[in-house]
Scaffold this motif. Sequence first.
Motif, PDB file in Angstrom:
ATOM      1  N   LYS A 179       3.658  -5.555   2.512  1.00 29.96           N
ATOM      2  CA  LYS A 179       3.245  -6.381   3.643  1.00 29.96           C
ATOM      3  C   LYS A 179       3.756  -7.793   3.390  1.00 29.96           C
ATOM      4  O   LYS A 179       3.443  -8.408   2.361  1.00 29.96           O
ATOM      5  CB  LYS A 179       1.732  -6.381   3.785  1.00 29.96           C
TER       6      LYS A 179
ATOM      7  N   ARG B 294       7.848   6.028  12.081  1.00 22.45           N
ATOM      8  CA  ARG B 294       7.073   5.234  13.025  1.00 22.45           C
ATOM      9  C   ARG B 294       5.709   4.912  12.432  1.00 22.45           C
ATOM     10  O   ARG B 294       5.185   5.661  11.599  1.00 22.45           O
ATOM     11  CB  ARG B 294       6.920   5.984  14.342  1.00 22.45           C
ATOM     12  N   PRO B 295       5.088   3.803  12.847  1.00 25.40           N
ATOM     13  CA  PRO B 295       3.781   3.411  12.294  1.00 25.40           C
ATOM     14  C   PRO B 295       2.699   4.464  12.567  1.00 25.40           C
ATOM     15  O   PRO B 295       2.652   5.068  13.643  1.00 25.40           O
ATOM     16  CB  PRO B 295       3.465   2.097  13.026  1.00 25.40           C
ATOM     17  N   ARG B 296       1.876   4.694  11.545  1.00 30.13           N
ATOM     18  CA  ARG B 296       0.675   5.538  11.631  1.00 30.13           C
ATOM     19  C   ARG B 296       0.987   7.020  11.806  1.00 30.13           C
ATOM     20  O   ARG B 296       0.087   7.807  12.042  1.00 30.13           O
ATOM     21  CB  ARG B 296      -0.257   5.064  12.763  1.00 30.13           C
ATOM     22  N   TYR B 297       2.233   7.434  11.714  1.00 26.74           N
ATOM     23  CA  TYR B 297       2.569   8.852  11.805  1.00 26.74           C
ATOM     24  C   TYR B 297       2.593   9.461  10.410  1.00 26.74           C
ATOM     25  O   TYR B 297       2.976   8.786   9.448  1.00 26.74           O
ATOM     26  CB  TYR B 297       3.931   9.053  12.474  1.00 26.74           C
ATOM     27  N   ARG B 298       2.218  10.728  10.306  1.00 22.87           N
ATOM     28  CA  ARG B 298       2.158  11.397   9.007  1.00 22.87           C
ATOM     29  C   ARG B 298       3.390  12.277   8.756  1.00 22.87           C
ATOM     30  O   ARG B 298       3.396  13.083   7.835  1.00 22.87           O
ATOM     31  CB  ARG B 298       0.891  12.241   8.915  1.00 22.87           C
TER      32      ARG B 298
ATOM     33  N   ARG C 113       1.917   5.029   1.350  1.00 21.16           N
ATOM     34  CA  ARG C 113       1.907   5.827   2.579  1.00 21.16           C
ATOM     35  C   ARG C 113       2.604   7.148   2.305  1.00 21.16           C
ATOM     36  O   ARG C 113       3.727   7.170   1.791  1.00 21.16           O
ATOM     37  CB  ARG C 113       2.625   5.077   3.697  1.00 21.16           C
TER      38      ARG C 113
ATOM     39  N   ARG D  34       4.774  -5.530   8.311  1.00 23.57           N
ATOM     40  CA  ARG D  34       4.996  -4.500   7.297  1.00 23.57           C
ATOM     41  C   ARG D  34       6.463  -4.094   7.270  1.00 23.57           C
ATOM     42  O   ARG D  34       7.163  -4.255   8.274  1.00 23.57           O
ATOM     43  CB  ARG D  34       4.105  -3.285   7.575  1.00 23.57           C
TER      44      ARG D  34
ATOM     45  N   TYR E  64       0.844  -1.188   0.000  1.00 28.40           N
ATOM     46  CA  TYR E  64       0.000   0.000   0.000  1.00 28.40           C
ATOM     47  C   TYR E  64       0.876   1.233   0.000  1.00 28.40           C
ATOM     48  O   TYR E  64       2.076   1.159   0.289  1.00 28.40           O
ATOM     49  CB  TYR E  64      -0.956  -0.001   1.195  1.00 28.40           C
TER      50      TYR E  64
END
Length: 402
Positions: free
Chosen positions: A78, A96-100, A58, A89, A56
């Motif tokens: 993945k 870091r995961p889920r940070y923008r 990001r 992943r 995916y």
Amino acid sequence: ANGERPMSHAGAIVGIPGLEIERVDRNQGIHVWAYPRTRPPCVHCQHAPVRIKASYRRSLKHTRQGNRVMTLHLKVPKYHCPQCQRYFRHPFVGIRPRYRGTEGYRMEVYEAHDGGVTQRKLSRTHEVSAATVERWYQHHVEQRLSEMSNRPCPQVLGIDEHFFSKKQGYATTLVDLKNHKVFDVVLGRSEARLEGYLKRLPGREQVKVVVMDLSETYRRIVKRYFPNAQIVADRFHVVRLVNHHFLKLWQQLDSEGRKNRGLLSLMRRHHWNLSEEQQHRLQSYLAQYPVLEALYQAKHQLMRLLLLKTLRPSKVRYYAPQLLELIRQFEQSPASALAKTLKSWLEPIVRMWRFTKSNGITEGFHTKMEMISRRAYGFRNFQNYRTRVLVQCGWDGVINRV
């Protein structure tokens, strides 16, 4: 240019290792499309190789080049591990995961805001909202504060008080005098208010030296909660005490002369710093008051002793009888109250001759803490104040070797 071909050494250019750049778009900002060059081993069992299950996109803000923000569009695979049958992943360094935003970008915003750039300006230059700037700033503040938690007490400690607010009163500052850092700030200055904190303080048995002003409350606290520490009086406060008592006695002996600002300036300065004309003028005045003249001469001798520094033990043994003789003379004069205080604090005062540090470091931090409070237009919550002080004036992870 649009649609550039894949570039080698992309990780060194972007600052994130292991990337291969697909294309770069510079029309509106800087947009970089990239993907990982290699497949990592399984993060659970370290088995290799692994297979790509899915992928995916990001998007993250990464850095600024000139006045434009660089945005990374990463293709994140993945993976599936055939040995442990688990999924994970692709991990990226500094993301870091889920940070923008990447860690470098978040740190860039934090340092800019910490240096005085407003949230409104950062929201325009870094294309993030003011709430995001505040959230990132608080995150790094809490991270730095967590690094300072559970640190043992420093061996050389400075203790002093400073005013916090009208409602909550004074706070106590603990300073690492060896590394010139604020160790902690505690609300209150009485033994009852500091008791709970001091009982939980780790490593208080290893404190060797405590520098403080002539406060009976702090002396009781140090003797009770820092059993292996020696108390050293702060030279500035000792000199100020002597001058205060002398000026008070001068007021009693000659109230009119005490109001003369020229004489007041001469009395306050050290005798050896006066010019010949100033010394002559001062001696002419003191000749009219024999008791005041004798007190001035004794004070002059006492000041010479109090300002001695870095003495060897043999020199301390040489000057100690002279200090005791001066205190005995003060006991038999109108300055008996001063003699009583000096006698009570004799050992901490004598230790000033051997110890080089003073609470001037602590007073300097108090000035900086006052500026932090002014910059925030005052603090109502003490925990927010303590957090800001520890981040600005506290330990930075580096120990200075002296």
